[in-house]
Design an enzyme around this catalytic site. Structure first.
Site, PDB file in Angstrom:
ATOM      1  N   LYS A 224      40.429  37.147  33.280  1.00 30.71           N
ATOM      2  CA  LYS A 224      41.522  37.246  34.254  1.00 30.71           C
ATOM      3  C   LYS A 224      41.623  38.684  34.744  1.00 30.71           C
ATOM      4  O   LYS A 224      41.750  38.950  35.937  1.00 30.71           O
ATOM      5  CB  LYS A 224      42.844  36.778  33.625  1.00 30.71           C
ATOM      6  CG  LYS A 224      42.907  35.262  33.454  1.00 30.71           C
ATOM      7  CD  LYS A 224      44.016  34.790  32.521  1.00 30.71           C
ATOM      8  CE  LYS A 224      43.881  33.293  32.287  1.00 30.71           C
ATOM      9  NZ  LYS A 224      44.775  32.776  31.274  1.00 30.71           N
TER      10      LYS A 224
ATOM     11  N   GLN B 116      49.592  34.306  27.360  1.00 33.65           N
ATOM     12  CA  GLN B 116      48.430  33.469  27.045  1.00 33.65           C
ATOM     13  C   GLN B 116      48.756  32.514  25.900  1.00 33.65           C
ATOM     14  O   GLN B 116      49.242  32.937  24.850  1.00 33.65           O
ATOM     15  CB  GLN B 116      47.242  34.386  26.672  1.00 33.65           C
ATOM     16  CG  GLN B 116      45.939  33.646  26.434  1.00 33.65           C
ATOM     17  CD  GLN B 116      45.386  32.989  27.700  1.00 33.65           C
ATOM     18  OE1 GLN B 116      45.412  33.563  28.783  1.00 33.65           O
ATOM     19  NE2 GLN B 116      44.876  31.774  27.559  1.00 33.65           N
TER      20      GLN B 116
ATOM     21  N   ASP C 274      52.071  31.200  35.897  1.00 36.50           N
ATOM     22  CA  ASP C 274      51.437  29.967  35.428  1.00 36.50           C
ATOM     23  C   ASP C 274      52.199  28.723  35.880  1.00 36.50           C
ATOM     24  O   ASP C 274      51.707  27.608  35.723  1.00 36.50           O
ATOM     25  CB  ASP C 274      51.393  29.968  33.886  1.00 36.50           C
ATOM     26  CG  ASP C 274      50.009  30.289  33.350  1.00 36.50           C
ATOM     27  OD1 ASP C 274      49.034  30.150  34.098  1.00 36.50           O
ATOM     28  OD2 ASP C 274      49.917  30.673  32.159  1.00 36.50           O
TER      29      ASP C 274
END
Ligand code: NAP
Length: 281
Positions: A49, A93, A116
């Protein structure tokens, strides 16, 4: 003849377009990724990322914490990032260590920085048919890929295998929004292949090899979300690619299908949150 749903090619196109928009900006968006613990797969995802963000001109910061960090310490950090005007996208994460409640973390991230699209606010908006601040990256990437190949969803029977909060469940809503008829299957589904044989579009997100060509209708569209390493260490998807590609009209490979689209969606989401913030000022 099957057509490959080429996620790498579309990712590169999306990132090139995004880069040219970012090049014109004086102030760049900033994405913060929080990594807790030493999960090797998570470490690789986070580094990928960052690498992608750096390449196109998005500032990215990885904050690493040891496995033993307390939930309170993590929540305090998220509160601080929520208030920081220089940060416009926050990603924690997953998975998190067992002593930290994922729900408490998701409840704390500012939905306007929830890159997200996993906070209850954004998921609630998605399921009520309204526009969230951000859409979850993997389902968004799948839809972008299907759209790139002009695959019509209206009236089609879409079968999803896997009901996780990050892939299967949000996908239901994406597909309903496009007027598909949706069936969702999971580990308790009986006679799975009777259902998959009725699919015009099959999307599999399990993490083990379960889809063989005799489970599918000829000319169906197959999207493989699963990723795992086989006994030889090779990256595989849920679908027996070699045989299924002989009967599917479209198929996404692993690697090179949905994975790159998830990263592309994350970069799009970061940019969109940045634009949203600026439009509110
Ligand atoms: P997850 O939370 O483990 O969910 C897996 C789902 O598969 C569950 O709903 C489970 O059912 C179902 N399942 C397991 N065995 C099954 C079987 N034999 N028949 C039917 N359904 C079965 O996984 P996830 O986070 O959604 O990820 C799924 C896969 O996609 C993983 O390989 C992951 O690495 C990959 N992934 C890829 C991307 C990408 O960008 N390409 C993004 C996210 C995830 P139950 O609910 O009944 O347990």
């Amino acid at each position: 003849m099957t057509t490959i749903l080429d996620g790498k090619k579309l990712r590169d196109k999306i990132l090139a377009e995004l880069k040219s928009k970012l090049d014109k900006l004086e102030k760049k968006p900033t994405l913060v990724v929080i990594l807790v613990g030493n999960n090797p797969a998570s470490r690789i995802y986070v580094e990928n990322k960052k690498k992608t963000a750096d390449k196109i001109g998005i500032n990215s910061i990885i904050i690493k914490y040891p496995e033993k960090i307390t939930e309170k310490e993590l929540l305090d950090k998220i509160h601080e990032l929520n208030k920081d005007d220089n940060i416009n996208a926050i990603l924690v994460q997953l998975p998190l260590p067992k002593h930290i409640s994922k729900e408490n973390i998701m409840n704390t991230i500012d939905p306007r920085k929830d890159v997200d699209g996993f906070t209850p606010y954004n998921i609630g908006k998605l399921f009520s048919g309204e526009k969230p601040f951000c859409y979850p990256c993997t389902p968004k990437g799948i839809l972008l890929l299907l759209d790139e190949y002009n695959i019509e969803l209206e009236g089609k029977h879409a079968v999803i295998i896997g009901r996780s909060n990050i892939v299967g469940k949000p996908l239901i809503q994406f597909l309903l929004n496009r007027n598909a008829t949706v069936t969702i299957c999971h580990s308790h589904t009986k006679n799975l292949s009777d259902i998959t044989k009725t699919a015009d579009i099959l999307i599999s997100a399990v993490g083990e090899k379960i889809i063989e060509e005799n489970m599918l209708k000829p000319n169906c569209i197959v999207v493989d979300v699963g990723i795992f390493k086989d006994a030889t260490g090779k990256t595989r998807g849920d679908v027996d690619f070699e045989n299924v590609s002989k009967i599917a009209s479209y198929i996404s490979p692993v690697p090179g299908g949905v994975g790159p689209m998830t990263i592309a969606s994350l970069m799009l989401n970061t940019f969109e949150l940045f634009e949203l913030k600026n439009s509110n000022h």
